[in-house]
Design a protein around this motif. Structure first.
Motif, short mmCIF file in Angstrom:
data_model
loop_
_atom_site.label_atom_id
_atom_site.label_comp_id
_atom_site.label_asym_id
_atom_site.label_seq_id
_atom_site.Cartn_x
_atom_site.Cartn_y
_atom_site.Cartn_z
N PRO A 120 81.92 -102.85 -83.67
CA PRO A 120 81.27 -101.51 -83.47
C PRO A 120 80.34 -101.63 -82.27
O PRO A 120 79.66 -102.57 -82.11
CB PRO A 120 80.36 -101.12 -84.65
N ILE A 121 80.52 -100.75 -81.47
CA ILE A 121 79.55 -100.68 -80.33
C ILE A 121 78.47 -99.87 -80.71
O ILE A 121 78.52 -98.69 -80.75
CB ILE A 121 80.28 -100.08 -79.08
N SER A 122 77.41 -100.30 -80.82
CA SER A 122 76.17 -99.59 -81.06
C SER A 122 74.80 -100.00 -80.31
O SER A 122 74.63 -101.00 -80.22
CB SER A 122 75.66 -99.76 -82.62
N GLU A 123 74.68 -98.63 -79.70
CA GLU A 123 73.39 -98.98 -78.55
C GLU A 123 72.72 -97.63 -78.65
O GLU A 123 73.26 -96.54 -78.59
CB GLU A 123 74.22 -99.02 -77.31
N SER A 124 71.58 -97.61 -78.50
CA SER A 124 70.74 -96.59 -78.60
C SER A 124 70.53 -95.86 -77.15
O SER A 124 70.64 -96.48 -75.92
CB SER A 124 69.26 -96.67 -78.94
N VAL A 125 70.77 -94.71 -77.25
CA VAL A 125 70.84 -93.92 -75.85
C VAL A 125 69.59 -92.92 -75.64
O VAL A 125 69.34 -92.26 -76.72
CB VAL A 125 72.11 -93.16 -75.57
N THR A 126 68.92 -92.89 -74.61
CA THR A 126 67.86 -91.79 -74.43
C THR A 126 68.52 -90.57 -73.96
O THR A 126 69.12 -90.70 -72.94
CB THR A 126 66.73 -92.68 -73.69
N LEU A 127 68.27 -89.48 -74.41
CA LEU A 127 68.62 -88.12 -73.80
C LEU A 127 67.68 -87.40 -73.18
O LEU A 127 66.45 -87.65 -73.77
CB LEU A 127 69.40 -87.35 -75.09
#
Length: 63
Positions: free
Chosen positions: A47-54
């Motif tokens: 799985p590709i899990s990466e935190s993204v800032t919105l």
């Protein structure tokens, strides 16, 4: 006639060596393709899990 016969005799070992080399190269190529087919080159999926800032949104944002 003897000149023609002697040239054929001289080229016969050379032709056999070329044929043997061709068969060896073809065998090596087939072996490499067989190994590539068996291996398949597949990797396990992860799985590709990466935190993204919105960006912050305001209450009156246009839709």
């Amino acid at each position: 006639m003897s000149v023609l016969r002697s040239s054929v005799v001289r080229s016969a070992p050379r032709t056999a060596a070329k044929r043997r080399l061709g068969l060896l190269v073809a065998g090596l190529v087939l072996a490499a393709l067989g190994l590539a087919w068996i291996d398949g080159g597949e990797r396990a999926l992860r799985p590709i899990s990466e935190s993204v800032t919105l960006p912050a949104t305001s209450g009156n944002a246009a839709a």
